[in-house]
Design an enzyme around this catalytic site. Structure first.
Site, PDB file in Angstrom:
ATOM      1  N   GLY A 190      61.739 164.007  18.575  1.00  0.00           N
ATOM      2  CA  GLY A 190      62.761 162.773  18.637  1.00  0.00           C
ATOM      3  C   GLY A 190      63.625 162.944  17.353  1.00  0.00           C
ATOM      4  O   GLY A 190      64.012 164.170  17.366  1.00  0.00           O
ATOM      5  N   ARG A 191      64.011 162.075  16.752  1.00  0.00           N
ATOM      6  CA  ARG A 191      64.989 162.201  15.848  1.00  0.00           C
ATOM      7  C   ARG A 191      64.753 163.152  14.687  1.00  0.00           C
ATOM      8  O   ARG A 191      65.521 163.956  14.575  1.00  0.00           O
ATOM      9  CB  ARG A 191      65.393 161.012  14.983  1.00  0.00           C
ATOM     10  CG  ARG A 191      65.724 159.705  16.124  1.00  0.00           C
ATOM     11  CD  ARG A 191      65.815 158.270  15.098  1.00  0.00           C
ATOM     12  NE  ARG A 191      66.285 157.375  15.954  1.00  0.00           N
ATOM     13  CZ  ARG A 191      65.417 156.756  16.593  1.00  0.00           C
ATOM     14  NH1 ARG A 191      64.170 156.797  16.448  1.00  0.00           N
ATOM     15  NH2 ARG A 191      65.619 155.492  17.013  1.00  0.00           N
ATOM     16  N   ILE A 192      63.624 163.162  14.295  1.00  0.00           N
ATOM     17  CA  ILE A 192      63.160 164.118  13.243  1.00  0.00           C
ATOM     18  C   ILE A 192      63.175 165.657  13.717  1.00  0.00           C
ATOM     19  O   ILE A 192      63.575 166.543  13.302  1.00  0.00           O
ATOM     20  CB  ILE A 192      61.866 163.619  12.464  1.00  0.00           C
ATOM     21  CG1 ILE A 192      62.461 162.180  11.803  1.00  0.00           C
ATOM     22  CG2 ILE A 192      61.734 164.696  11.381  1.00  0.00           C
ATOM     23  CD1 ILE A 192      61.218 161.353  11.205  1.00  0.00           C
ATOM     24  N   SER A 245      57.873 168.003  24.445  1.00  0.00           N
ATOM     25  CA  SER A 245      57.862 166.535  24.319  1.00  0.00           C
ATOM     26  C   SER A 245      57.462 165.801  25.306  1.00  0.00           C
ATOM     27  O   SER A 245      57.785 166.203  26.330  1.00  0.00           O
ATOM     28  CB  SER A 245      59.205 166.224  23.645  1.00  0.00           C
ATOM     29  OG  SER A 245      59.222 164.675  23.291  1.00  0.00           O
ATOM     30  N   ARG A 266      51.873 162.487  10.794  1.00  0.00           N
ATOM     31  CA  ARG A 266      50.859 161.792  10.767  1.00  0.00           C
ATOM     32  C   ARG A 266      49.721 162.654  10.424  1.00  0.00           C
ATOM     33  O   ARG A 266      49.575 163.473  11.497  1.00  0.00           O
ATOM     34  CB  ARG A 266      50.622 160.750  11.352  1.00  0.00           C
ATOM     35  CG  ARG A 266      51.338 159.443  11.396  1.00  0.00           C
ATOM     36  CD  ARG A 266      51.308 158.763  10.012  1.00  0.00           C
ATOM     37  NE  ARG A 266      52.309 157.569   9.775  1.00  0.00           N
ATOM     38  CZ  ARG A 266      53.459 157.584   9.261  1.00  0.00           C
ATOM     39  NH1 ARG A 266      53.938 158.892   8.817  1.00  0.00           N
ATOM     40  NH2 ARG A 266      54.060 156.410   9.263  1.00  0.00           N
ATOM     41  N   GLU A 304      44.083 160.235   4.544  1.00  0.00           N
ATOM     42  CA  GLU A 304      45.195 159.974   3.436  1.00  0.00           C
ATOM     43  C   GLU A 304      44.775 158.799   2.611  1.00  0.00           C
ATOM     44  O   GLU A 304      44.295 157.664   3.017  1.00  0.00           O
ATOM     45  CB  GLU A 304      46.424 159.778   3.997  1.00  0.00           C
ATOM     46  CG  GLU A 304      47.506 159.971   3.171  1.00  0.00           C
ATOM     47  CD  GLU A 304      48.769 160.088   3.752  1.00  0.00           C
ATOM     48  OE1 GLU A 304      48.913 160.891   4.821  1.00  0.00           O
ATOM     49  OE2 GLU A 304      49.693 159.494   3.344  1.00  0.00           O
ATOM     50  N   HIS A 308      52.796 162.962   0.537  1.00  0.00           N
ATOM     51  CA  HIS A 308      53.511 162.389   1.596  1.00  0.00           C
ATOM     52  C   HIS A 308      55.045 161.756   1.210  1.00  0.00           C
ATOM     53  O   HIS A 308      55.235 160.708   0.875  1.00  0.00           O
ATOM     54  CB  HIS A 308      52.764 160.752   1.840  1.00  0.00           C
ATOM     55  CG  HIS A 308      53.157 160.469   3.403  1.00  0.00           C
ATOM     56  ND1 HIS A 308      52.383 159.784   4.257  1.00  0.00           N
ATOM     57  CD2 HIS A 308      54.287 160.355   4.086  1.00  0.00           C
ATOM     58  CE1 HIS A 308      52.743 159.304   5.288  1.00  0.00           C
ATOM     59  NE2 HIS A 308      54.176 159.525   5.247  1.00  0.00           N
ATOM     60  N   GLY A 363      57.786 162.714   2.600  1.00  0.00           N
ATOM     61  CA  GLY A 363      59.025 163.113   3.719  1.00  0.00           C
ATOM     62  C   GLY A 363      60.140 162.186   3.713  1.00  0.00           C
ATOM     63  O   GLY A 363      61.181 163.049   3.399  1.00  0.00           O
TER      64      GLY A 363
HETATM   65  C1  DGY Z   1      57.414 156.958   7.854  1.00  0.00           C
HETATM   66  O1  DGY Z   1      58.425 156.499   7.525  1.00  0.00           O
HETATM   67  O2  DGY Z   1      56.815 156.866   8.795  1.00  0.00           O
HETATM   68  C2  DGY Z   1      57.193 158.250   6.989  1.00  0.00           C
HETATM   69  O3  DGY Z   1      55.880 158.627   7.046  1.00  0.00           O
HETATM   70  C3  DGY Z   1      57.251 157.680   5.564  1.00  0.00           C
HETATM   71  O4  DGY Z   1      58.616 157.337   5.151  1.00  0.00           O
END
Ligand code: DGY
Length: 324
Positions: free
Chosen positions: A154-156, A175, A236, A265, A283, A285
């Site tokens: 995806g985007r990330i 994917s 996640r 978490e 966490h 990111g």
């Molecule tokens: C999200 O946006 O899902 C990240 O885990 C936290 O920014």
């Protein structure tokens, strides 16, 4: 004027903008809310802005009759019962795009920190153990010429892939979804997850958490990685079987692990906590001032749109029949 419930103060000035048009009820910082507690907090609000740790279960939709939109302050929406939202007539929105670069940068921070033993080096210096340059002090692994495997393009995932050429890495991905454009990333699509794992010297996870991806990286699949591979997870925690991950490290099969997210978490598996070859982040990111302020703006814009009778900018769930 409508009422908006917000489960936490947010960075930036977005909530001030929302307060100019609507009545806000912002919960002071505190532990995440779930189920009934979240429903009680939301009460008769028309919109809810919540965090990824808040659990938006079906009872929130049944107990909050005026609720028209849940704006998640995150891109991941695994904390929300999406089907209940849809059938209850409630929009669900998220915050894509604005956190992509921040999360991709953090993913690379973890890859480099594990490969080059950055945290161990820092600890050595602070503890007074650095006695001068040595040919074999804290040797890591080079990334050049190695393969980076990406699960979830995806985007990330694509933003992580784009950065790989700067480190001389070849990118492979798998994917479930059709990836139409790689947006400038050079990457090879591998037909199966197993085949991807078998080639990945560094494996980076970027898929959403769903019933299908829970424990996607389990004992069997971890064994498919080449010996000495590095695993990084900024998606996640539940995508990885943490118990199996700890075992794969203890057996020497994995070369290192970098985690920003955890299966339970904020708890971390005890088998990971004491290891020098694991880098653990809380966490982070999307944790840049810029990204977090942009996320707040997007969540607020989504709420303003729905309360103004328009569709939101970044919907995840379109209600079957919107509540008026
Ligand atoms: C999200 O946006 O899902 C990240 O885990 C936290 O920014």
């Amino acid at each position: 004027m409508s009422e908006v419930a917000v489960t936490s103060p947010l960075p930036g000035r977005a909530l001030e903008r929302l307060a100019e048009r609507h009545t806000l009820r912002v919960r002071p910082k505190g532990p995440a809310l779930s189920g009934r507690d979240l429903a009680v907090f939301t009460g008769r609000a028309d919109a809810l802005i919540c965090l990824l740790a808040d659990r938006v279960a079906a009872e929130v939709f049944t107990m909050c009759p005026r609720l028209a939109v849940v704006a998640n302050y995150a891109v991941g929406v695994n904390n929300i019962d999406l089907e209940a939202a849809r059938t209850s007539g409630v929009w669900v929105t998220n915050t894509p795009d604005v956190l992509t670069d921040a999360t991709a940068d953090l993913t690379w921070s973890l890859i480099l920190a594990v490969a080059r033993r950055v945290v161990e080096g820092d600890r050595l210096v602070r503890s007074g153990g650095f006695a001068g340059w040595k040919p074999d002090l804290l040797l890591g692994v080079g990334l050049q010429g190695k393969t980076l495997g990406i699960v979830g393009m995806g985007r990330i995932g694509r933003a992580v892939a784009r950065r790989a050429s700067g480190f001389g890495m070849w990118v492979c991905y798998h994917s479930h979804r059709d990836v139409r454009s790689l947006e400038g990333a050079e990457a090879e699509c591998v037909p199966s997850l197993d085949a991807l794992l078998a080639r990945s010297h560094v494996l980076s996870l970027h898929c959403p958490l769903t019933a299908k991806t829970r424990h996607l990286l389990d004992e069997r699949r971890l064994r498919l990685l080449p010996r000495g591979a590095i695993v990084v997870n900024t998606s996640r925690g539940e995508v990885v079987d943490e118990e199996a991950l700890a075992r794969a490290l203890a057996s020497g099969h994995l070369g290192g692990v970098g985690l920003d997210v955890y299966e339970r978490e904020p708890a971390v598996h005890p088998g990971l906590l004491g290891r020098h070859d694991v880098v653990l982040l809380p966490h982070l990111g999307s944790a840049t001032g810029e990204a977090r302020a942009a996320m707040a703006n997007l969540a607020v814009d989504n709420v303003l749109a729905v309360l103004g009778g328009k569709p939101p900018l970044t919907p995840v769930v379109k209600p079957l029949v919107p509540r008026s």
